[in-house]
Structure formats: structure tokens, C-alpha cells
Design an enzyme around this catalytic site. Structure first.
Site, mmCIF file in Angstrom:
data_model
loop_
_atom_site.group_PDB
_atom_site.id
_atom_site.type_symbol
_atom_site.label_atom_id
_atom_site.label_comp_id
_atom_site.label_asym_id
_atom_site.label_seq_id
_atom_site.Cartn_x
_atom_site.Cartn_y
_atom_site.Cartn_z
ATOM 1 N N LYS A 51 0.820 -1.221 0.000
ATOM 2 C CA LYS A 51 0.000 0.000 0.000
ATOM 3 C C LYS A 51 0.853 1.269 0.000
ATOM 4 C CE LYS A 51 -2.182 -1.109 3.801
ATOM 5 N NZ LYS A 51 -1.947 -2.490 4.212
ATOM 6 N N ARG B 130 -10.000 0.422 8.852
ATOM 7 C CA ARG B 130 -9.598 -0.969 9.083
ATOM 8 C C ARG B 130 -10.655 -1.780 9.781
ATOM 9 N NH1 ARG B 130 -3.374 -1.837 10.132
ATOM 10 N NH2 ARG B 130 -2.794 -0.002 9.005
ATOM 11 N N ARG C 182 11.318 -5.927 5.104
ATOM 12 C CA ARG C 182 10.938 -4.520 4.968
ATOM 13 C C ARG C 182 11.755 -3.614 5.893
ATOM 14 N NH1 ARG C 182 4.745 -2.863 5.037
ATOM 15 N NH2 ARG C 182 4.728 -3.463 7.230
ATOM 16 N N ARG D 105 10.728 -1.922 11.646
ATOM 17 C CA ARG D 105 9.723 -1.546 12.642
ATOM 18 C C ARG D 105 9.526 -2.667 13.659
ATOM 19 N NH1 ARG D 105 5.116 -0.001 8.492
ATOM 20 N NH2 ARG D 105 3.932 -1.110 10.066
ATOM 21 N N ARG E 182 -1.020 -9.034 13.433
ATOM 22 C CA ARG E 182 -1.591 -8.050 12.506
ATOM 23 C C ARG E 182 -2.316 -8.717 11.350
ATOM 24 N NH1 ARG E 182 3.583 -5.558 11.114
ATOM 25 N NH2 ARG E 182 2.501 -4.180 9.694
HETATM 26 P P1 ADP Z 1 0.470 -2.180 8.500
HETATM 27 O O1 ADP Z 1 -0.610 -1.873 7.552
HETATM 28 O O2 ADP Z 1 1.652 -2.795 7.832
HETATM 29 O O3 ADP Z 1 -0.009 -2.891 9.738
HETATM 30 P P2 ADP Z 1 0.605 0.596 9.293
HETATM 31 O O4 ADP Z 1 1.812 1.411 9.215
HETATM 32 O O5 ADP Z 1 -0.525 0.915 8.387
HETATM 33 O O6 ADP Z 1 1.106 -0.888 9.100
HETATM 34 O O7 ADP Z 1 0.031 0.610 10.796
HETATM 35 C C1 ADP Z 1 0.859 0.330 11.883
HETATM 36 C C2 ADP Z 1 0.036 0.251 13.149
HETATM 37 O O8 ADP Z 1 -0.631 1.508 13.388
HETATM 38 C C3 ADP Z 1 -1.095 -0.776 13.126
HETATM 39 O O9 ADP Z 1 -0.661 -2.075 13.441
HETATM 40 C C4 ADP Z 1 -2.031 -0.188 14.181
HETATM 41 O O10 ADP Z 1 -1.561 -0.457 15.499
HETATM 42 C C5 ADP Z 1 -1.914 1.298 13.956
HETATM 43 N N1 ADP Z 1 -2.950 1.750 12.991
HETATM 44 C C6 ADP Z 1 -2.744 2.229 11.746
HETATM 45 N N2 ADP Z 1 -3.921 2.526 11.138
HETATM 46 C C7 ADP Z 1 -4.890 2.203 12.023
HETATM 47 C C8 ADP Z 1 -6.313 2.244 12.003
HETATM 48 N N3 ADP Z 1 -6.995 2.658 10.923
HETATM 49 N N4 ADP Z 1 -6.984 1.845 13.116
HETATM 50 C C9 ADP Z 1 -6.333 1.412 14.206
HETATM 51 N N5 ADP Z 1 -5.008 1.334 14.282
HETATM 52 C C10 ADP Z 1 -4.270 1.713 13.225
#
Ligand code: ADP
Ligand code: ZN
Length: 211
Positions: free
Chosen positions: A14, A89, A123, A156, A167
Site C-alpha cells: 500500500k 480498518r 521490509r 519496525r 496483525r
Molecule cells: P500495517 O498496515 O503494515 O499494519 P501501518 O503502518 O498501516 O502498518 O500501521 C501500523 C500500526 O498503526 C497498526 O498495526 C495499528 O496499530 C496502527 N494503525 C494504523 N492505522 C490504524 C487504524 N486505521 N486503526 C487502528 N489502528 C491503526
């Protein structure tokens, strides 16, 4: 007008495609994950609260996340459109987003589990500008250093194996059902994101979105 969201499991790419699309269309890339990491780095109250959830691979509570996105989408640079990455999400986030704005495109990036594990395993991300690289698929010119800004590249905490598993489980339980929600609104376009060349996947998305 392109008000789009990208939906896909971790490792679908993404962030990488969003970086291409944001240039192509001149609209902002809004990544809730990047915004949370920025808040954590700056130790804002939001960051302090979000950090506990994120490090464990859990979702940040909806109340915090929806407020963050709502405030961001009100900024003037979103008037021409936006690329939302990592939000919504959960169904409740999708319902909240419905009240904030009207989407025009939902891009669903489909990717096999074996591909996901390989991608997340390697990554690395820039601490300064959030650019994403991969140890073998997309290495930076100089090891450990961001090509774009010279910042330090790191893995990360939530890309470590235990957090990845959690996740992915959350994605299947909570995020995958969003596809049904948006299918009913006839907004979903499915894209095969198994292709290892990001530009080719991005080109497919661009075909779907048009000029
Ligand atoms: P990935 O999609 O690879 O899990 P992101 O960088 O998008 O990584 O998100 C990292 C973390 O940030 C998630 O695991 C979550 O804890 C938090 N996060 C991001 N977007 C949301 C969301 N829309 N709702 C709740 N938590 C979120
Ligand atoms: Zn950088």
C-alpha cells in the site's frame, strides 16, 4: 475527483503504490500508520497513547484514529482528493468515514500469504521520511541509508514475526469484511498485488482510476 482508499493485508505494498499515486495525481497520501509513528517520534499525547497498542501489533482505538483522520481530511490539500492508506480498518471506522467524506474508489490489493511473509520479513523504513525499502526486493543504494533523504533505515518493531502474525489475524477478522461493505456500494476494484515490480502494480491501479 479521486477520493480513494487502499485496502490490503500487511505487505500488499500500500505505502509503495501510494507514493507513486500521490505524485501522479498530485493528491496527498494519508497513512494512519505513518501519522501515528510521527506522533510517537514527537511524543505528542496521541503518540504516547498510541504507542502501547502499536508495539503490540494491536489496533489503536477507533475514537483516537477517527479523530486523527477527520482532522486530516479537513485540511485544504484534500479538496482535490486523497489516498487513504491504512484507514478504515474496521467496519465501525468505515461507517465513521462515510459521515466524514464520500469515497470514489476502493482499491483492494490481493496478495498471497507466502508473498506477504517474504515482503514484511525484509521490509525496512526511513525514520525521517517514512520511505519504504526491502532488503532484497528493493534495496537502497547504500545499506541502511534512505535514498530519498539520507535518513536511517530501520525494521519496525511491529514487523517482527510475533507482531506480524497478530496483525495478519486482525486483517482477516476485521479488515477483510470491509470488502463486502464497499462491494455493496459498487466501489471496489480488485488488483493483483503479487507482482514483485511495484511500478507495474501501480500502473494497473492507474488504469482503473483513469487520468
Ligand atoms: P500495517 O498496515 O503494515 O499494519 P501501518 O503502518 O498501516 O502498518 O500501521 C501500523 C500500526 O498503526 C497498526 O498495526 C495499528 O496499530 C496502527 N494503525 C494504523 N492505522 C490504524 C487504524 N486505521 N486503526 C487502528 N489502528 C491503526
Ligand atoms: Zn528518508
Amino acid at each position: 475527483m479521486k477520493n480513494m482508499i487502499l485496502i490490503g493485508a500487511q505487505g500488499a505494498g500500500k505505502g509503495t503504490y501510494a507514493a507513486i499515486l500521490t505524485k501522479k495525481y498530485g493528491i496527498p497520501h494519508i497513512s494512519t500508520g505513518d501519522m501515528f509513528r510521527e506522533a510517537i517520534k514527537n511524543q505528542t499525547p496521541l503518540g504516547v497513547e498510541a504507542k502501547g497498542y502499536i508495539d503490540k501489533g494491536q489496533l489503536v482505538p477507533d475514537a483516537l484514529t477517527v479523530k486523527l483522520v477527520d482532522e486530516r481530511l479537513k485540511k485544504p490539500d484534500c479538496k482535490k482528493g486523497f489516498i487513504l492508506d491504512g484507514f478504515p480498518r474496521t467496519l465501525s471506522q468505515a461507517e465513521a468515514l462515510d459521515k466524514i467524506t464520500k469515497l470514489t474508489h476502493v482499491i483492494f490489493l490481493e496478495v498471497r500469504e507466502s508473498v506477504i511473509m517474504q515482503r514484511i520479513g525484509g521490509r525496512i523504513q526511513c525514520r525521517k521520511c517514512s520511505a519504504i525499502f526491502h532488503k532484497t526486493n528493493m534495496p537502497p543504494k547504500k545499506e541502511g541509508v534512505c535514498d530519498k533523504c539520507g535518513g536511517e533505515l530501520y525494521t519496525r518493531d511491529d514487523d517482527k514475526p510475533e507482531a506480524i502474525k497478530k496483525r495478519l489475524a486482525i486483517f482477516h477478522e476485521q479488515t477483510a469484511p470491509l470488502i463486502g461493505f464497499y462491494d455493496k456500494k459498487k466501489l471496489v476494484k480488485r488488483i493483483d498485488a503479487n507482482n514483485p515490480v511495484p511500478q507495474q502494480v501501480a500502473d494497473e491501479i492507474i488504469q482503473v482510476l483513469g487520468e
